[in-house]
Design a protein around this motif. Structure first.
Motif, PDB file in Angstrom:
ATOM      1  N   GLU A 139     -67.306  54.012 124.806  1.00  0.00           N
ATOM      2  CA  GLU A 139     -66.194  54.957 124.868  1.00  0.00           C
ATOM      3  C   GLU A 139     -64.918  54.256 125.318  1.00  0.00           C
ATOM      4  OE1 GLU A 139     -65.953  59.531 126.316  1.00  0.00           O
ATOM      5  OE2 GLU A 139     -66.459  58.057 127.856  1.00  0.00           O
ATOM      6  N   ALA A 140     -63.825  54.458 124.574  1.00  0.00           N
ATOM      7  CA  ALA A 140     -62.543  53.838 124.909  1.00  0.00           C
ATOM      8  C   ALA A 140     -61.423  54.619 124.238  1.00  0.00           C
ATOM      9  CB  ALA A 140     -62.509  52.377 124.457  1.00  0.00           C
ATOM     10  N   ALA A 141     -60.275  54.650 124.862  1.00  0.00           N
ATOM     11  CA  ALA A 141     -59.133  55.379 124.322  1.00  0.00           C
ATOM     12  C   ALA A 141     -58.534  54.632 123.129  1.00  0.00           C
ATOM     13  CB  ALA A 141     -58.068  55.552 125.404  1.00  0.00           C
ATOM     14  N   ILE A 142     -57.886  55.375 122.265  1.00  0.00           N
ATOM     15  CA  ILE A 142     -57.223  54.755 121.116  1.00  0.00           C
ATOM     16  C   ILE A 142     -56.164  53.773 121.620  1.00  0.00           C
ATOM     17  CG2 ILE A 142     -55.678  55.192 119.166  1.00  0.00           C
ATOM     18  CD1 ILE A 142     -57.099  57.765 118.640  1.00  0.00           C
ATOM     19  N   GLY A 143     -56.148  52.601 121.033  1.00  0.00           N
ATOM     20  CA  GLY A 143     -55.178  51.576 121.426  1.00  0.00           C
ATOM     21  C   GLY A 143     -55.662  50.635 122.504  1.00  0.00           C
ATOM     22  N   THR A 144     -56.878  50.870 123.035  1.00  0.00           N
ATOM     23  CA  THR A 144     -57.422  49.971 124.051  1.00  0.00           C
ATOM     24  C   THR A 144     -57.632  48.575 123.465  1.00  0.00           C
ATOM     25  OG1 THR A 144     -58.564  51.793 125.153  1.00  0.00           O
ATOM     26  CG2 THR A 144     -59.367  49.571 125.610  1.00  0.00           C
ATOM     27  N   ASN A 145     -57.299  47.557 124.255  1.00  0.00           N
ATOM     28  CA  ASN A 145     -57.483  46.180 123.799  1.00  0.00           C
ATOM     29  C   ASN A 145     -58.968  45.863 123.615  1.00  0.00           C
ATOM     30  OD1 ASN A 145     -54.746  45.589 123.821  1.00  0.00           O
ATOM     31  ND2 ASN A 145     -54.782  44.769 125.902  1.00  0.00           N
ATOM     32  N   VAL A 146     -59.288  45.249 122.504  1.00  0.00           N
ATOM     33  CA  VAL A 146     -60.647  44.767 122.238  1.00  0.00           C
ATOM     34  C   VAL A 146     -60.619  43.247 122.385  1.00  0.00           C
ATOM     35  CG1 VAL A 146     -62.517  44.595 120.562  1.00  0.00           C
ATOM     36  CG2 VAL A 146     -61.092  46.664 120.650  1.00  0.00           C
ATOM     37  N   ARG A 147     -61.477  42.727 123.256  1.00  0.00           N
ATOM     38  CA  ARG A 147     -61.472  41.291 123.545  1.00  0.00           C
ATOM     39  C   ARG A 147     -62.716  40.614 122.984  1.00  0.00           C
ATOM     40  NH1 ARG A 147     -57.511  40.184 127.264  1.00  0.00           N
ATOM     41  NH2 ARG A 147     -56.617  42.026 128.308  1.00  0.00           N
ATOM     42  N   ALA A 148     -62.536  39.377 122.541  1.00  0.00           N
ATOM     43  CA  ALA A 148     -63.667  38.599 122.035  1.00  0.00           C
ATOM     44  C   ALA A 148     -64.624  38.307 123.184  1.00  0.00           C
ATOM     45  CB  ALA A 148     -63.176  37.294 121.419  1.00  0.00           C
ATOM     46  N   VAL A 149     -65.899  38.514 122.969  1.00  0.00           N
ATOM     47  CA  VAL A 149     -66.888  38.353 124.040  1.00  0.00           C
ATOM     48  C   VAL A 149     -67.232  36.889 124.288  1.00  0.00           C
ATOM     49  CG1 VAL A 149     -67.874  40.635 123.637  1.00  0.00           C
ATOM     50  CG2 VAL A 149     -68.815  38.642 122.433  1.00  0.00           C
ATOM     51  N   ALA A 150     -66.897  36.023 123.335  1.00  0.00           N
ATOM     52  CA  ALA A 150     -67.196  34.597 123.459  1.00  0.00           C
ATOM     53  C   ALA A 150     -66.304  33.839 122.475  1.00  0.00           C
ATOM     54  CB  ALA A 150     -68.678  34.326 123.161  1.00  0.00           C
ATOM     55  N   PRO A 151     -66.134  32.533 122.666  1.00  0.00           N
ATOM     56  CA  PRO A 151     -65.324  31.750 121.723  1.00  0.00           C
ATOM     57  C   PRO A 151     -65.951  31.746 120.338  1.00  0.00           C
ATOM     58  CG  PRO A 151     -65.823  30.490 123.723  1.00  0.00           C
ATOM     59  CD  PRO A 151     -66.686  31.700 123.745  1.00  0.00           C
ATOM     60  N   GLY A 152     -65.136  31.645 119.308  1.00  0.00           N
ATOM     61  CA  GLY A 152     -65.683  31.617 117.953  1.00  0.00           C
ATOM     62  C   GLY A 152     -64.598  31.521 116.905  1.00  0.00           C
ATOM     63  N   LYS A 153     -64.955  31.935 115.709  1.00  0.00           N
ATOM     64  CA  LYS A 153     -64.052  31.879 114.557  1.00  0.00           C
ATOM     65  C   LYS A 153     -64.172  33.177 113.782  1.00  0.00           C
ATOM     66  CE  LYS A 153     -63.083  29.025 110.476  1.00  0.00           C
ATOM     67  NZ  LYS A 153     -63.508  27.822 109.704  1.00  0.00           N
ATOM     68  N   VAL A 154     -63.020  33.726 113.373  1.00  0.00           N
ATOM     69  CA  VAL A 154     -63.025  34.979 112.612  1.00  0.00           C
ATOM     70  C   VAL A 154     -63.668  34.720 111.254  1.00  0.00           C
ATOM     71  CG1 VAL A 154     -61.631  36.787 111.566  1.00  0.00           C
ATOM     72  CG2 VAL A 154     -60.969  35.825 113.781  1.00  0.00           C
ATOM     73  N   LYS A 155     -64.746  35.438 110.996  1.00  0.00           N
ATOM     74  CA  LYS A 155     -65.490  35.254 109.742  1.00  0.00           C
ATOM     75  C   LYS A 155     -65.046  36.246 108.675  1.00  0.00           C
ATOM     76  CE  LYS A 155     -70.217  35.158 107.889  1.00  0.00           C
ATOM     77  NZ  LYS A 155     -71.656  35.288 108.211  1.00  0.00           N
ATOM     78  N   ILE A 156     -64.995  37.534 109.053  1.00  0.00           N
ATOM     79  CA  ILE A 156     -64.681  38.583 108.086  1.00  0.00           C
ATOM     80  C   ILE A 156     -63.838  39.671 108.740  1.00  0.00           C
ATOM     81  CG2 ILE A 156     -65.637  40.410 106.594  1.00  0.00           C
ATOM     82  CD1 ILE A 156     -68.146  38.727 106.281  1.00  0.00           C
ATOM     83  N   ILE A 157     -62.873  40.196 107.990  1.00  0.00           N
ATOM     84  CA  ILE A 157     -62.156  41.422 108.354  1.00  0.00           C
ATOM     85  C   ILE A 157     -62.269  42.333 107.137  1.00  0.00           C
ATOM     86  CG2 ILE A 157     -59.957  42.458 109.000  1.00  0.00           C
ATOM     87  CD1 ILE A 157     -59.148  39.722 110.145  1.00  0.00           C
TER      88      ILE A 157
END
Length: 246
Positions: free
Chosen positions: A145-163
């Protein structure tokens, strides 16, 4: 005899004239910088060690800071290479080489994942009745549960694979952390990174939205190991809010 002694002294004085013996009497100031550095290092070590064994919030912060510095800010492998290259061959370096081999391996992302957002888990991992479809389904991740606009943070280092976009999960972001580990973030309102970007742990990568088959704004979070989903709640660091489902 007195005359001979005086003449000998006079000859010696003439022979030594013009020679500068001042170097024999120069007093150089003592350099105690090494002692100061040793004392400072000892004090810092004592403070860090006392904080480590205190099992307090401050101790945990110190432990996390030291771990972050050593694993992220400092190239331990490079330091070990420099030490090994300068040590005489006659000295046994088997221990250092073993450490070098160990630290050169990438850390397992499953061991140090941070929570993507702070909030209550309203839909845990596993089998359950879908709130919209009203049928039993396998929930391969967790809904936080989180409000609209809440920051989403990467849980670990990595590389963006797909959007991409999904009818069920709305806007989706997948980050690849290793050949075996991926994390998926769904129901996003905005994605702040691009495909191929390198991501650091804790980096804000998106904003929580309201999309797909949901009635309230949540973040869908999934962990995949070798392509198969596993329970994220068993991997995320930190305590969950009181009353949160697991």
């Amino acid at each position: 005899m007195a005359r001979l002694w005086s003449r000998w002294k006079k000859n010696r004085a003439e022979e030594n004239r013009g020679y500068d013996y001042s170097w024999q009497y120069q007093d150089e100031p003592s350099d105690y910088s090494w002692l100061k550095k040793t004392v400072v290092a000892g004090v810092l070590f004592t403070v860090v060690y006392c904080a480590h064994i205190s099992e307090t919030t401050l101790g945990k912060m110190v432990d996390d800071g030291v771990h972050y510095t050593l694993s992220t800010q400092t190239d331990i492998n490079y330091v070990l290479e420099q030490i090994i290259s300068r040590v005489p061959p006659s000295i046994d370096l088997s221990v250092l080489k073993k450490v070098q081999t160990t630290v050169s391996k990438p850390a397992d992302p499953l061991l140090y994942m941070n929570k993507p957002v702070s909030g209550k888990i309203i839909a845990p991992f596993g089998w359950g009745v879908h709130p919209v479809l009203k049928q039993e389904m396998m929930h391969e991740g967790i809904d936080i549960e989180a409000a609209i606009g809440t920051n989403v943070r990467a849980v670990a280092p990595g590389k963006v694979k797909i959007i991409t976009d999904s009818a069920q999960l709305g806007k989706v972001l997948i980050i690849e952390h290793s050949q075996d580990i991926e994390t998926l973030y769904g129901h996003l309102g905005e994605v702040l990174v691009h495909q191929g970007d390198l991501i650091s742990q804790g980096q804000v990568v998106a904003k929580v939205g309201k999309s797909g088959m949901i009635n309230t704004p949540v973040l869908y979070f999934e962990v995949r190991e070798k392509g198969k989903p596993i329970d994220p709640a068993t991997r995320l660091k930190g305590d969950f809010p009181v009353g949160e489902e697991k």
